[in-house]
Motif scaffolding. Sequence first.
Motif, PDB file in Angstrom:
ATOM      1  N   SER A  73      19.789 -18.434  20.380  1.00 24.18           N
ATOM      2  CA  SER A  73      20.939 -19.469  20.735  1.00 24.18           C
ATOM      3  C   SER A  73      21.184 -19.423  22.308  1.00 24.18           C
ATOM      4  O   SER A  73      21.486 -20.543  22.666  1.00 24.18           O
ATOM      5  CB  SER A  73      22.261 -18.953  20.092  1.00 24.18           C
ATOM      6  N   HIS A  74      20.914 -18.292  22.954  1.00 20.32           N
ATOM      7  CA  HIS A  74      21.104 -18.495  24.265  1.00 20.32           C
ATOM      8  C   HIS A  74      19.981 -19.239  24.888  1.00 20.32           C
ATOM      9  O   HIS A  74      20.232 -19.565  26.281  1.00 20.32           O
ATOM     10  CB  HIS A  74      21.351 -16.889  24.981  1.00 20.32           C
ATOM     11  N   GLY A  75      18.848 -19.538  24.290  1.00 23.41           N
ATOM     12  CA  GLY A  75      17.773 -20.026  24.818  1.00 23.41           C
ATOM     13  C   GLY A  75      18.177 -21.638  24.804  1.00 23.41           C
ATOM     14  O   GLY A  75      17.455 -22.429  25.630  1.00 23.41           O
ATOM     15  N   LEU A  76      19.269 -22.092  24.134  1.00 26.85           N
ATOM     16  CA  LEU A  76      19.396 -23.489  23.906  1.00 26.85           C
ATOM     17  C   LEU A  76      20.207 -24.012  25.226  1.00 26.85           C
ATOM     18  O   LEU A  76      21.139 -23.311  25.615  1.00 26.85           O
ATOM     19  CB  LEU A  76      20.152 -23.849  22.541  1.00 26.85           C
ATOM     20  N   GLU A  77      20.104 -25.237  25.406  1.00 26.80           N
ATOM     21  CA  GLU A  77      20.786 -25.862  26.582  1.00 26.80           C
ATOM     22  C   GLU A  77      22.146 -26.455  25.933  1.00 26.80           C
ATOM     23  O   GLU A  77      22.334 -27.390  25.444  1.00 26.80           O
ATOM     24  CB  GLU A  77      20.141 -27.086  27.079  1.00 26.80           C
ATOM     25  N   VAL A  78      23.138 -25.420  26.365  1.00 25.98           N
ATOM     26  CA  VAL A  78      24.613 -25.824  25.915  1.00 25.98           C
ATOM     27  C   VAL A  78      25.064 -27.121  26.520  1.00 25.98           C
ATOM     28  O   VAL A  78      25.845 -27.773  25.766  1.00 25.98           O
ATOM     29  CB  VAL A  78      25.543 -24.657  25.978  1.00 25.98           C
ATOM     30  N   VAL A 161      13.721 -14.079  16.510  1.00 27.42           N
ATOM     31  CA  VAL A 161      14.243 -15.136  17.292  1.00 27.42           C
ATOM     32  C   VAL A 161      13.477 -16.179  16.762  1.00 27.42           C
ATOM     33  O   VAL A 161      14.074 -17.578  16.693  1.00 27.42           O
ATOM     34  CB  VAL A 161      13.663 -14.913  18.759  1.00 27.42           C
ATOM     35  N   GLU A 162      12.170 -16.074  16.216  1.00 25.91           N
ATOM     36  CA  GLU A 162      11.212 -17.024  15.475  1.00 25.91           C
ATOM     37  C   GLU A 162      12.050 -17.776  14.412  1.00 25.91           C
ATOM     38  O   GLU A 162      12.214 -18.878  14.114  1.00 25.91           O
ATOM     39  CB  GLU A 162      10.003 -16.597  15.118  1.00 25.91           C
ATOM     40  N   LEU A 163      12.804 -16.724  13.568  1.00 29.34           N
ATOM     41  CA  LEU A 163      13.744 -17.265  12.602  1.00 29.34           C
ATOM     42  C   LEU A 163      14.755 -18.133  12.841  1.00 29.34           C
ATOM     43  O   LEU A 163      14.639 -19.386  12.350  1.00 29.34           O
ATOM     44  CB  LEU A 163      14.053 -16.159  11.759  1.00 29.34           C
ATOM     45  N   PHE A 164      15.453 -17.708  13.955  1.00 26.34           N
ATOM     46  CA  PHE A 164      16.491 -18.738  14.441  1.00 26.34           C
ATOM     47  C   PHE A 164      15.677 -19.865  14.770  1.00 26.34           C
ATOM     48  O   PHE A 164      16.526 -20.893  14.502  1.00 26.34           O
ATOM     49  CB  PHE A 164      17.081 -17.967  15.747  1.00 26.34           C
ATOM     50  N   MET A 165      14.938 -20.126  15.460  1.00 27.25           N
ATOM     51  CA  MET A 165      14.195 -21.449  15.998  1.00 27.25           C
ATOM     52  C   MET A 165      13.895 -22.090  14.825  1.00 27.25           C
ATOM     53  O   MET A 165      14.035 -23.392  14.614  1.00 27.25           O
ATOM     54  CB  MET A 165      13.085 -21.357  16.794  1.00 27.25           C
ATOM     55  N   TYR A 222      29.754 -28.833  12.717  1.00 26.76           N
ATOM     56  CA  TYR A 222      29.408 -27.540  12.460  1.00 26.76           C
ATOM     57  C   TYR A 222      28.019 -27.136  13.445  1.00 26.76           C
ATOM     58  O   TYR A 222      28.136 -25.788  13.543  1.00 26.76           O
ATOM     59  CB  TYR A 222      29.416 -27.535  11.167  1.00 26.76           C
ATOM     60  N   LEU A 223      27.112 -27.725  13.406  1.00 26.67           N
ATOM     61  CA  LEU A 223      25.725 -27.398  13.995  1.00 26.67           C
ATOM     62  C   LEU A 223      26.066 -27.092  15.377  1.00 26.67           C
ATOM     63  O   LEU A 223      25.245 -26.077  15.839  1.00 26.67           O
ATOM     64  CB  LEU A 223      24.771 -28.461  13.747  1.00 26.67           C
ATOM     65  N   PHE A 224      26.708 -27.691  16.040  1.00 22.85           N
ATOM     66  CA  PHE A 224      27.036 -27.184  17.372  1.00 22.85           C
ATOM     67  C   PHE A 224      27.592 -26.088  17.833  1.00 22.85           C
ATOM     68  O   PHE A 224      26.822 -25.011  18.463  1.00 22.85           O
ATOM     69  CB  PHE A 224      27.813 -28.515  18.114  1.00 22.85           C
ATOM     70  N   PRO A 225      28.615 -25.494  17.194  1.00 24.27           N
ATOM     71  CA  PRO A 225      29.018 -24.049  17.487  1.00 24.27           C
ATOM     72  C   PRO A 225      27.990 -23.156  16.719  1.00 24.27           C
ATOM     73  O   PRO A 225      27.731 -22.215  17.369  1.00 24.27           O
ATOM     74  CB  PRO A 225      30.473 -23.969  17.041  1.00 24.27           C
ATOM     75  N   LEU A 226      27.422 -23.564  15.682  1.00 22.84           N
ATOM     76  CA  LEU A 226      26.709 -22.431  14.805  1.00 22.84           C
ATOM     77  C   LEU A 226      25.429 -22.038  15.763  1.00 22.84           C
ATOM     78  O   LEU A 226      24.779 -21.025  15.730  1.00 22.84           O
ATOM     79  CB  LEU A 226      26.519 -23.033  13.423  1.00 22.84           C
ATOM     80  N   LEU A 227      24.813 -23.157  16.313  1.00 21.75           N
ATOM     81  CA  LEU A 227      23.478 -23.149  16.786  1.00 21.75           C
ATOM     82  C   LEU A 227      23.743 -22.543  18.514  1.00 21.75           C
ATOM     83  O   LEU A 227      22.858 -21.977  18.911  1.00 21.75           O
ATOM     84  CB  LEU A 227      22.534 -24.284  16.884  1.00 21.75           C
ATOM     85  N   TYR A 228      24.570 -23.296  19.115  1.00 21.75           N
ATOM     86  CA  TYR A 228      24.413 -23.466  20.477  1.00 21.75           C
ATOM     87  C   TYR A 228      25.484 -22.310  21.107  1.00 21.75           C
ATOM     88  O   TYR A 228      25.305 -21.674  22.159  1.00 21.75           O
ATOM     89  CB  TYR A 228      24.696 -24.689  21.329  1.00 21.75           C
ATOM     90  N   LEU A 229      26.364 -21.864  20.379  1.00 22.94           N
ATOM     91  CA  LEU A 229      27.524 -20.885  20.968  1.00 22.94           C
ATOM     92  C   LEU A 229      27.753 -19.610  20.252  1.00 22.94           C
ATOM     93  O   LEU A 229      28.702 -19.037  20.401  1.00 22.94           O
ATOM     94  CB  LEU A 229      29.085 -21.659  20.598  1.00 22.94           C
ATOM     95  N   ILE A 230      26.540 -19.267  19.493  1.00 26.06           N
ATOM     96  CA  ILE A 230      26.871 -17.936  18.809  1.00 26.06           C
ATOM     97  C   ILE A 230      27.190 -16.834  19.582  1.00 26.06           C
ATOM     98  O   ILE A 230      26.567 -16.723  20.787  1.00 26.06           O
ATOM     99  CB  ILE A 230      25.470 -17.685  18.188  1.00 26.06           C
ATOM    100  N   GLY A 231      28.160 -16.183  19.347  1.00 24.90           N
ATOM    101  CA  GLY A 231      28.390 -15.084  20.007  1.00 24.90           C
ATOM    102  C   GLY A 231      29.128 -15.187  21.447  1.00 24.90           C
ATOM    103  O   GLY A 231      29.346 -14.358  22.451  1.00 24.90           O
ATOM    104  N   GLY A 232      29.349 -16.447  21.859  1.00 27.27           N
ATOM    105  CA  GLY A 232      29.565 -16.646  23.255  1.00 27.27           C
ATOM    106  C   GLY A 232      28.512 -16.713  24.091  1.00 27.27           C
ATOM    107  O   GLY A 232      27.406 -16.497  23.821  1.00 27.27           O
TER     108      GLY A 232
END
Lengths: 235, 99
Positions: A73-78, A161-165, A222-232
């Motif tokens: 998630s931290h690799g995505l561009e918020v 990480v691959e699973l997340f992607m 829902y996708l925005f917080p779930l994918l981009y903002l996990i755990g802050g």
Amino acid sequence: MSESAAGSPLVTPSARHLRPALHHQFEELEQQYDASSFGMWVFLATEMLFFGGVFTGYIMYRSLYYSGFAAGSHGLEVDLGAAMTFVLLASSFTMAMAVHAARAGKRVMLVGLLSSTIILGIAFLAMKFTEYFHKWHEQLVPGLNFHPAVESLRGAPEHTVELFMCFYFFMTGLHALHMIIGIGLLSVMAILAWRGKISREHYNRVEVSGLYWHFVDIIWIYLFPLLYLIGGRYK
Amino acid sequence: MSEKKPSVGTYTMVFVALLILAALTTGIAYINLGELNTVVALAIAALKMCLVGLFFMHLWYSRGLIRIVVLAGFFWLALMVSFVLADVFSRSWIKLPSP
């Protein structure tokens, strides 16, 4: 339900060259509108479960492999994700206004608002595919090109990480597919409206397309917080 | 009759609220709230969903039949999520001999 048809302005044909808005199987327009909205909502309920399957899988694996999901998630561009959220919310607003214009029988306004919605939808997709391109460049595409730089793993095991992607591409890809279908649907509506085929009595076609569009917007909400903002995103 | 529909003013107010909530959820992600970060993000998402559903999708003005369809959708979704999670997280409770 049984308001007299004669007194209602909705039933007065405003354009005689049109096919009558009221289909023969319905008693009155109001009943027909209810039936079409009901049908769309039943379809959307199945769509909830369709997307729900991926969401359930996501929730499960996120709890099992939290560190990998957070690193991914931290690799995505918020910033890009937030911009996409704003664009999609704006498109939902123009869509709601388009339904409003259709109800009022304002043809030019309807065409304009539908076109704005389509353009905002295309802008969203353009940003989405820009991000896909970046992911390809960062070698974060599972199965095809997955050789992440060590710092993007943040100590998490590479395969989680691959699973997340995987989830990232499936969820946003499924969403993008729905966006493309929605853009097609709205293009048909815009052409029909331009040709004057959507009179006030036919406004429910726009209403029903709008329901679909708003649903796709909610999925992204829902996708925005779930994918981009996990755990802050704090350091 | 479902004749009543929101006005332009209502749509605009809902849109502004949605934009503020979107900015808020992005901003809050940069503040360390620990476990609460996820809870707050999902709560804001639920609020945004309610705004879109109630006003843009006219559920506020809809008839009971349509509301029941929506609730049924959520009910099935809740069944799917809760049963899957109950399975996954209760697996470790009973130690079975490995084959």
